[in-house]
Enzyme design. Structure first.
Site, PDB file in Angstrom:
ATOM      1  N   LYS A 168     -21.333  48.955 141.460  1.00 57.42           N
ATOM      2  CA  LYS A 168     -20.436  50.101 141.618  1.00 57.42           C
ATOM      3  C   LYS A 168     -21.236  51.273 142.167  1.00 57.42           C
ATOM      4  O   LYS A 168     -22.417  51.423 141.882  1.00 57.42           O
ATOM      5  CB  LYS A 168     -19.803  50.460 140.284  1.00 57.42           C
ATOM      6  CG  LYS A 168     -18.872  49.363 139.802  1.00 57.42           C
ATOM      7  CD  LYS A 168     -18.213  49.686 138.506  1.00 57.42           C
ATOM      8  CE  LYS A 168     -17.278  48.519 138.166  1.00 57.42           C
ATOM      9  NZ  LYS A 168     -16.624  48.703 136.897  1.00 57.42           N
ATOM     10  N   HIS A 171     -18.133  53.425 136.945  1.00 59.27           N
ATOM     11  CA  HIS A 171     -18.478  54.451 137.928  1.00 59.27           C
ATOM     12  C   HIS A 171     -18.942  55.725 137.218  1.00 59.27           C
ATOM     13  O   HIS A 171     -19.877  56.383 137.666  1.00 59.27           O
ATOM     14  CB  HIS A 171     -17.281  54.747 138.835  1.00 59.27           C
ATOM     15  CG  HIS A 171     -16.923  53.610 139.727  1.00 59.27           C
ATOM     16  ND1 HIS A 171     -15.962  52.677 139.398  1.00 59.27           N
ATOM     17  CD2 HIS A 171     -17.400  53.240 140.941  1.00 59.27           C
ATOM     18  CE1 HIS A 171     -15.866  51.787 140.363  1.00 59.27           C
ATOM     19  NE2 HIS A 171     -16.727  52.109 141.316  1.00 59.27           N
ATOM     20  N   SER A 199     -12.653  53.434 142.509  1.00 59.09           N
ATOM     21  CA  SER A 199     -12.949  53.710 141.106  1.00 59.09           C
ATOM     22  C   SER A 199     -11.649  54.057 140.406  1.00 59.09           C
ATOM     23  O   SER A 199     -10.885  54.886 140.900  1.00 59.09           O
ATOM     24  CB  SER A 199     -13.910  54.894 141.010  1.00 59.09           C
ATOM     25  OG  SER A 199     -13.907  55.449 139.709  1.00 59.09           O
TER      26      SER A 199
END
Length: 134
Positions: free
Chosen positions: A34, A62, A103
């Site tokens: 991520k 995230h 996200s």
């Protein structure tokens, strides 16, 4: 990648001593992870900013990436805000970076800006992005 330079950073950003102390890119050397796109501001300079990319496989969310990076930036007298996230697949052997997804907490980053920033550090021929996937 046709992203205007002013979308990546303000013209004054590369003359700003505080902003210059923050690397544009810090991502894992390989793997799928991520990432977040962060806009870093100098509060003492009117509208002086630059975008940076951070991504780590050690972070499950995230927000974990952002929370890891933010204190260091703020300790330099700068402000930061997460403007979105997604995922990166980094294959240094094939010289390939693939940027995609979003996200849930921060929304989707502008992957074109991310790709443009990454292309400055990684001279790969194969840097792609897609707004599809999670």
């Amino acid at each position: 990648m046709s992203v205007p330079a002013t979308a990546i950073a303000s013209p004054e950003a590369y003359k700003n001593a505080k902003l210059m102390t923050v690397p544009d890119v810090d991502i894992d050397k390989s793997g799928k992870f991520k990432y977040v796109l962060i806009k870093v501001h100098d509060p003492s300079g009117d509208r002086v900013f630059k975008h940076i990319v951070r991504g780590y496989g050690r972070c499950d969310y995230h927000a974990d990436v952002y929370d890891e990076v933010c204190p260091d930036i703020e300790s330099k007298g700068l402000d930061c805000e997460c403007v979105g996230g997604g995922r990166i697949e980094h294959d240094p052997v094939k010289k390939k970076l693939q940027i995609y997804g979003y996200s849930q907490g921060f929304g989707q980053a502008d992957h074109a800006i991310t790709a443009a920033i990454l292309s400055r550090k990684y001279k790969y021929e194969n840097i792609t992005f897609s707004n599809e996937g999670y």
